[in-house]
Design an enzyme around this catalytic site. Structure first.
Site, PDB file in Angstrom:
ATOM      1  CG  HIS A 268      48.300  39.552  45.070  1.00  0.00           C
ATOM      2  ND1 HIS A 268      46.774  38.384  44.455  1.00  0.00           N
ATOM      3  CD2 HIS A 268      48.011  39.800  45.721  1.00  0.00           C
ATOM      4  CE1 HIS A 268      46.173  39.419  45.290  1.00  0.00           C
ATOM      5  NE2 HIS A 268      46.864  39.967  45.999  1.00  0.00           N
ATOM      6  CD  GLU A 269      49.602  42.987  47.782  1.00  0.00           C
ATOM      7  OE1 GLU A 269      49.102  43.828  48.486  1.00  0.00           O
ATOM      8  OE2 GLU A 269      49.087  41.673  49.150  1.00  0.00           O
ATOM      9  CG  HIS A 272      46.379  45.560  45.730  1.00  0.00           C
ATOM     10  ND1 HIS A 272      44.862  45.100  45.244  1.00  0.00           N
ATOM     11  CD2 HIS A 272      46.376  43.764  45.912  1.00  0.00           C
ATOM     12  CE1 HIS A 272      43.762  43.941  45.521  1.00  0.00           C
ATOM     13  NE2 HIS A 272      45.196  43.499  46.606  1.00  0.00           N
ATOM     14  CD  GLU A 298      41.819  40.974  46.909  1.00  0.00           C
ATOM     15  OE1 GLU A 298      42.980  40.648  46.084  1.00  0.00           O
ATOM     16  OE2 GLU A 298      42.786  41.775  47.801  1.00  0.00           O
TER      17      GLU A 298
END
Length: 500
Positions: A268-269, A272, A298
């Site tokens: 997930h990160e 980003h 996001e």
């Protein structure tokens, strides 16, 4: 993207915002260190230092001559389309800063730092009363900010704060999107849980050392294209992506009992981080070179986690890496991991939630923070409201369980109200982008299986990452997908993956 020669009217503005970028770089590193490395006794001094630097940034951005520079540039007929977009984003940042008095900026920084630092231990101790005392100060200052911004923009207080994260968004649009979701999501959760009830899912046998999990995470980050020469992975109480495009810092947290959450948190990160690392270099130190909005940000992390990371084909791709770093043990077979990563089960913790129940966590927080900022809810009533909403949306009670209820997130500790809708907006955007990738490149599972992830990242780089903030969000989506934001893609994605 190449930057045109800079008109004389833009030169002082570019110098100002480049200085702002350098100061924001230092602030980002101070915040990263505060969350990862700083000893407890450094908290007060760090809070003072951060507040001083944030005040300096505010002073520079709101100096009297800045408005004059903006007005002169606005009258310059030689600006091309990209330079006009650059000026638009400068004006946006200036307006957002100019309405706030300097003393409020400093007071908010200090109160937020105190609340966030105390929260780390108060959450562990389930100490709602201690946390609430600090949160009340943060809320009071955030309400003051919201009232000032609302008076300047003619919006509601909450909408004025949401504008900081989602330019152009309003409560009517959010209420419509979330209201529609509330008509079908509870039924979908029920249907998926019932469908999965007969599945045999085994929790992989612990323990899993944090060191081995970190090495696995780094290997998966490399597969996803993370540039370790321009970033790093660390540990914090709450996972985040911070830093600046030239030096992106991502964090996760490890449990020796369960490696699956930290692994997907890293994926997930990394989404980003890839966005940050691929923003347009020619515009890097200017507002127009920044990420478009929190919802778009996001969408990149959720594209990586949900559209790619939890896809059966991606799990098959990284399964050998999991075995290499964590070893073979019960529950580690591919079929079980695929079932585990698609399991839908209502739970207390937002960051650990599956993608079907996750929007319920966001809607709950949105409704609470909206009413908190608009003055129809007080801090002392948050636990009761939280428990009622958890029971309504997910069938769970958090009565007395503050640690896993209203104290679980870091966002409110520093006054980040207006942020939570971005999470589900991001999920909607990610699903819409994935639909366009399928239309233009082919089935995502086949792309993964054929080692063609680079093509997917190339598509994102062209349509999202390299665009920075040149386009408003609606236009960015129209150019990338052919239409403005629509929730139908997200519903179709969930239907296909979990009930298809």
């Amino acid at each position: 993207m190449t930057k045109s020669s800079t008109p004389e009217s833009m030169l002082p503005l570019q110098g100002l915002f480049q200085r702002q970028h350098h100061f924001q770089h230092l602030l980002a590193m101070a915040h990263w260190d505060q969350a990862t490395m700083m000893p407890d006794h450094g908290a007060e001094a760090r809070a003072d230092a951060i507040a001083e630097l944030e005040t300096l940034c505010h002073q520079q951005l709101t100096a009297p001559q800045v408005e004059e520079w903006l007005n002169q540039a606005a009258q310059d007929s030689t600006l091309d389309a990209k330079q006009k977009a650059s000026l638009r984003e400068m004006q946006r940042q200036w307006r957002q800063a100019a309405v706030l008095p300097e003393q409020l900026v400093k007071a908010q920084s200090l109160a937020g730092a105190r609340c966030e630092h105390a929260w780390r231990e108060q959450r562990k101790a389930n100490d709602w009363q201690g946390f609430a005392a600090n949160l009340k100060e943060v809320v009071a200052l955030s309400r003051e900010e919201a009232q000032i911004r609302a008076a300047a923009t003619g919006s509601t207080p909450y909408e004025a704060l949401m504008e900081l994260y989602e330019p152009g968004m309003n409560c009517a649009r959010i209420d419509s999107l979330f209201g529609d979701m509330k008509t079908w999501l509870p039924g979908m959760i029920h249907d998926v849980v019932e469908k999965q009830r007969s599945l045999s899912i085994v929790q992989p046998q612990p323990p899993f050392s944090p060191a081995a999990q970190q090495q696995l995470g780094r290997a998966v980050m490399a597969l996803l294209g993370f540039d370790f020469h321009a970033g790093r992975l660390d540990i914090s109480a709450h996972p985040f992506c911070g830093g600046v495009p030239e030096d992106v810092r991502i964090t996760t947290r490890y449990s020796e009992q369960d490696f699956t959450q930290s692994l997907m948190g890293i994926v997930h990160e990394t989404g980003h981080a890839r966005y940050e690392q691929n923003l347009p270099a020619d515009w890097l130190k200017l507002p127009v070179g920044a990420a478009r909005s929190m919802g778009v940000h996001e969408s990149q992390s959720l594209f990586f986690e949900m559209q790619l990371g939890r896809h059966p084909a991606f799990l098959a791709r990284i399964h050998p890496l999991i075995g290499e770093h964590l070893g073979q043990r019960p529950g580690m077979d591919l079929a079980n991991l695929q079932r585990l990563y698609s399991q839908v089960e209502p739970g207390f913790i937002r960051v650990d939630a599956d993608e079907v129940t996750y929007p319920c966590h966001v809607i709950l927080r949105y409704e609470i923070e909206r009413d908190l900022m608009n003055g129809t809810l007080e801090v002392e009533h948050i636990p009761e409201r939280w428990d009622a909403a958890m029971q309504q949306y997910l069938g769970l009670s958090t009565a007395g369980n503050y640690r896993n209820g209203c104290m679980q997130d870091i966002h409110w500790t520093d006054g980040s109200f207006g942020y939570f809708p971005s999470y589900t907006l991001g999920a909607m955007i990610a699903a819409q982008l994935a639909a366009s990738v399928r239309d233009q490149l082919g089935d995502i599972g086949e792309l993964i299986a054929q080692d063609r992830l680079a093509e997917v990242f190339g598509w994102l780089r062209q349509h999202i990452w390299q665009q920075g903030s040149l386009l408003e969000t609606s236009e960015l989506l129209r150019q990338a997908t052919g239409e403005d934001l629509s929730a139908r893609f997200f519903r179709a994605h969930l239907q296909a993956r979990y009930l298809g």
